[in-house]
Design an enzyme around this catalytic site. Structure first.
Site, mmCIF file in Angstrom:
data_model
loop_
_atom_site.group_PDB
_atom_site.id
_atom_site.type_symbol
_atom_site.label_atom_id
_atom_site.label_comp_id
_atom_site.label_asym_id
_atom_site.label_seq_id
_atom_site.Cartn_x
_atom_site.Cartn_y
_atom_site.Cartn_z
ATOM 1 N N LYS A 32 3.458 15.489 10.577
ATOM 2 C CA LYS A 32 3.392 14.470 9.528
ATOM 3 C C LYS A 32 1.935 14.162 9.218
ATOM 4 C CE LYS A 32 4.111 9.982 10.295
ATOM 5 N NZ LYS A 32 3.008 9.230 9.627
ATOM 6 N N ASP A 59 3.453 12.059 4.214
ATOM 7 C CA ASP A 59 3.976 10.689 4.305
ATOM 8 C C ASP A 59 3.055 9.718 3.571
ATOM 9 O OD1 ASP A 59 5.285 8.364 5.142
ATOM 10 O OD2 ASP A 59 4.232 8.327 7.072
ATOM 11 N N LYS A 61 4.377 7.561 1.022
ATOM 12 C CA LYS A 61 5.174 6.389 0.671
ATOM 13 C C LYS A 61 4.873 5.860 -0.733
ATOM 14 C CE LYS A 61 5.467 4.726 5.480
ATOM 15 N NZ LYS A 61 4.439 5.589 6.113
ATOM 16 N N ASP A 64 5.294 2.769 -7.130
ATOM 17 C CA ASP A 64 4.571 2.382 -8.340
ATOM 18 C C ASP A 64 5.553 2.451 -9.498
ATOM 19 O OD1 ASP A 64 2.426 1.924 -10.257
ATOM 20 O OD2 ASP A 64 1.061 2.727 -8.738
ATOM 21 N N ILE A 65 5.049 2.288 -10.709
ATOM 22 C CA ILE A 65 5.952 2.390 -11.858
ATOM 23 C C ILE A 65 6.449 3.830 -11.969
ATOM 24 C CG2 ILE A 65 4.805 0.491 -13.054
ATOM 25 C CD1 ILE A 65 3.459 2.590 -14.852
ATOM 26 N N THR A 122 9.931 0.578 10.378
ATOM 27 C CA THR A 122 10.339 0.273 11.756
ATOM 28 C C THR A 122 9.442 -0.773 12.401
ATOM 29 O OG1 THR A 122 9.127 2.281 12.417
ATOM 30 C CG2 THR A 122 11.521 2.448 12.223
ATOM 31 N N ARG A 214 2.133 8.411 18.924
ATOM 32 C CA ARG A 214 1.294 8.103 20.080
ATOM 33 C C ARG A 214 1.797 8.622 21.419
ATOM 34 N NH1 ARG A 214 0.417 2.069 17.793
ATOM 35 N NH2 ARG A 214 2.301 2.743 16.710
#
Length: 238
Positions: A32, A59, A61, A64-65, A122, A214
């Site tokens: 990722k 990733d 995310k 927006d319009i 999360t 992690r």
């Protein structure tokens, strides 16, 4: 895509990524690339990882319009990532525009990247959702609502916690992808995550893929930690 273990390369630059991946030279990974790394290195980091034979979840995310998201997805489709995402909170029109952008931007003869929608992060607790977003329904109901809207928009799946996977499975079917971050082996610290789960829990819930950061990237023995989590996720007895 199903049964994938995705390693979150949450690093500040390419050099750190290269150093981290050295012990994995014999492994073809699903990795990722998030905002920190992409903003530091740009599209070249995706190209590098693909050249090394890895699958890439980009990733970013998007939220927006619709027109802006569609245009952005046209560009992202050309990078060669295997999966991208948007925020479901952007609404059905935005999600449909994202898919259109990906389809337009994907080269003829190639498969478009999978597109999934973030439901509730999360790191978000029920109390935070109510106070910060003014959403009064139970958290699981909010996640399921976003998942339904994503499916209605034609998306391939959602990002959710492992705690919501079985609910989405029963409501939307086994073919709808559930990608679950917040995965922590037993005894690991939760960090800034709130809705965490073990690989085994995610597996038993029916998750399509887990995202681990992690517990592997900050481990003293990353390759060993990777295999331990991979074996638990795939149901291999220790």
């Amino acid at each position: 895509m199903n049964n994938s273990l995705i390693i979150a390369l949450d690093f500040p630059d390419k050099r750190t990524v290269v150093d981290f991946l050295k012990p994995f030279e014999e492994e073809k990974l699903f990795v990722k690339v998030g905002m920190e790394l992409f903003y530091a290195e740009g599209p070249g980091i995706v190209q590098y990882l693909k050249e090394q034979g890895h699958e890439v979840f980009l990733d970013l995310k998007l939220h927006d319009i619709p027109n802006t998201v569609q245009s952005a997805m046209k560009s992202l489709a050309r990078l060669g990532a295997d999966m991208v995402n948007v925020h479901a909170a952007g609404g059905r029109e935005m999600m449909e525009a994202a898919l259109e952008g990906l389809e337009i931007g994907t080269a003829a003869g190639s498969s478009r990247p999978l597109c999934i929608a973030v439901t509730q992060l999360t790191s978000t607790s029920k109390a935070q959702m109510k106070s910060d977003q003014l959403i009064s329904v139970p958290l699981q109901e909010s996640v399921l609502h976003y998942a339904k809207r994503a499916q209605q928009s034609g998306l391939d799946g959602v990002v959710c916690s492992a705690q919501e996977v079985s609910l989405i499975r029963s409501g939307l079917g086994a073919g709808f992808l559930t990608v679950t971050p917040g995965i922590r082996p037993s005894g690991n610290q939760e960090g800034d995550q709130k809705r965490v789960a073990t690989p085994r829990f995610a597996k038993e819930a029916g998750g399509s893929a887990i995202v681990v950061g992690r517990p592997v990237t900050r481990s003293a023995a990353p390759l060993e930690s990777y295999y331990t989590i991979k074996n638990e996720w795939e149901g291999v007895l220790q």
